[in-house]
Design an enzyme around this catalytic site. Structure first.
Site, short mmCIF file in Angstrom:
data_model
loop_
_atom_site.label_atom_id
_atom_site.label_comp_id
_atom_site.label_asym_id
_atom_site.label_seq_id
_atom_site.Cartn_x
_atom_site.Cartn_y
_atom_site.Cartn_z
N GLY A 1 0.80 -1.23 0.00
CA GLY A 1 0.00 0.00 0.00
C GLY A 1 0.83 1.26 0.00
N ARG A 2 2.05 1.17 -0.43
CA ARG A 2 2.99 2.31 -0.46
C ARG A 2 3.27 2.91 0.93
NH1 ARG A 2 4.47 3.47 -5.44
NH2 ARG A 2 3.14 2.71 -7.11
N LEU A 3 3.00 2.11 1.98
CA LEU A 3 3.29 2.59 3.34
C LEU A 3 4.71 2.10 3.70
CD1 LEU A 3 -0.14 1.88 5.10
CD2 LEU A 3 0.62 3.92 3.88
#
Ligand SMILES: Cc1cc2nc3c(=O)[nH]c(=O)nc-3n(C[C@H](O)[C@H](O)[C@H](O)COP(=O)(O)O)c2cc1C
Length: 207
Positions: free
Chosen positions: A184-186
Site C-alpha cells: 500500500g505504499r506505506l
C-alpha cells in the site's frame, strides 16, 4: 501475481551504526532468493558544467571508513570527483525490495590499497584496463581488439602492472538512508545523519 511479502523495518530493528546496518542488509541481499548480486551501485557525481551524471559501478569494499569502487582516473567520473569530491551512491535490491542511498565526501584510496585490489583482479580484466581509454570515442573497434591481443602477448609470462591512471575512490558517508517496500505504499524509511565522529542520528521519513 504473488502478494508482496511484507517485511517491515522497525526503529527497534535498526543497528546504531549505519555501516553495521548496511552490512546486515548487504549480507541478506546476497542470499535472498532471486537476488543475483548486490554489488552494483549507481554513482552520481556533479560535473564541472554543473550537471549531475550517474552510472553503475561495483562496490568492492566497505567499512566504517566508507564505500570503495575502482575506475579509470582519466574518466569523466574521476575528473568530476577530483574537481568536486562529493558523490551519491544508490543501491536497489529486488527482491528484497530495498533501497539504500548514501551521500558523502570522496577521497582516493592509497596506492597500497589500489595495488592490493589490482592483484586480485583476473588477468583479462587487468589487460582490459590497459586497453580501454575509458569514455573516449572508439573510432575503430578492430584497433581496440588488436591492442588487447598485442598487450596480452606483451605481458606474457609476467604480472600485469597497475596503470598509474587506475585506482579507487572511497565515499565517506555523511548520510545513509534505508528504504523498505511495504504494501500500500506505506514504505519504511530511516535516515542516519552523521552527528559527529561515529555518532549518528536516526530519523524516520515519510515515504
Ligand atoms: C553493473 C555495472 C558495473 C560497472 N562497474 C564499473 C566499475 O566498477 N568501474 C568503472 O569504472 N566502470 C564500471 N562500469 C561502467 C560504468 O557504468 C561507466 O560506463 C564507465 O565507468 C564510464 O563512466 P564515466 O564516463 O561516467 O566516467 C559498470 C557498468 C555496469 C553496468
Amino acid at each position: 501475481m504473488e502478494p508482496l511479502q511484507d517485511n517491515p523495518l522497525r526503529r527497534e530493528d535498526l543497528l546504531a551504526h549505519p555501516i553495521d546496518q548496511f552490512a546486515r542488509w548487504f549480507e541478506q541481499a546476497k542470499t535472498f532468493p532471486g537476488m543475483t548480486r548486490p554489488e552494483p551501485m549507481c554513482l552520481s557525481t556533479v560535473g564541472p558544467d554543473g550537471f549531475p551524471d550517474s552510472r553503475m559501478v561495483l562496490l568492492k569494499t566497505f567499512g566504517y571508513d566508507g564505500f570503495v569502487f575502482y575506475t579509470n582516473m582519466h574518466s569523466p567520473k574521476a575528473r568530476s570527483l577530483v574537481a568536486l569530491p562529493r558523490a551519491a551512491l544508490c543501491f536497489y535490491w529486488e527482491p528484497p525490495k530495498r533501497q539504500v542511498r548514501i551521500q558523502g565526501t570522496v577521497e582516493r584510496v592509497s596506492e597500497a590499497e589500489a595495488d592490493a585490489y589490482w592483484e586480485t583482479r583476473p588477468r583479462e580484466s587487468q589487460i582490459g584496463v590497459w586497453v580501454s581509454d575509458q569514455s573516449m570515442v572508439v573510432a575503430d573497434r578492430g584497433l581496440f581488439e588488436r591492442r588487447a591481443a598485442e598487450l596480452t602477448a606483451a605481458f606474457e609470462g609476467r604480472a600485469v602492472p597497475r596503470p598509474v591512471y587506475w585506482s579507487g575512490f572511497r565515499v565517506v558517508p555523511r548520510r545513509i538512508e534505508f528504504w523498505q517496500e511495504r504494501p500500500g505504499r506505506l514504505h519504511d524509511r530511516f535516515v542516519y545523519v552523521r552527528a559527529g565522529g561515529e555518532e549518528w542520528e536516526i530519523q524516520q521519513l515519510y515515504p
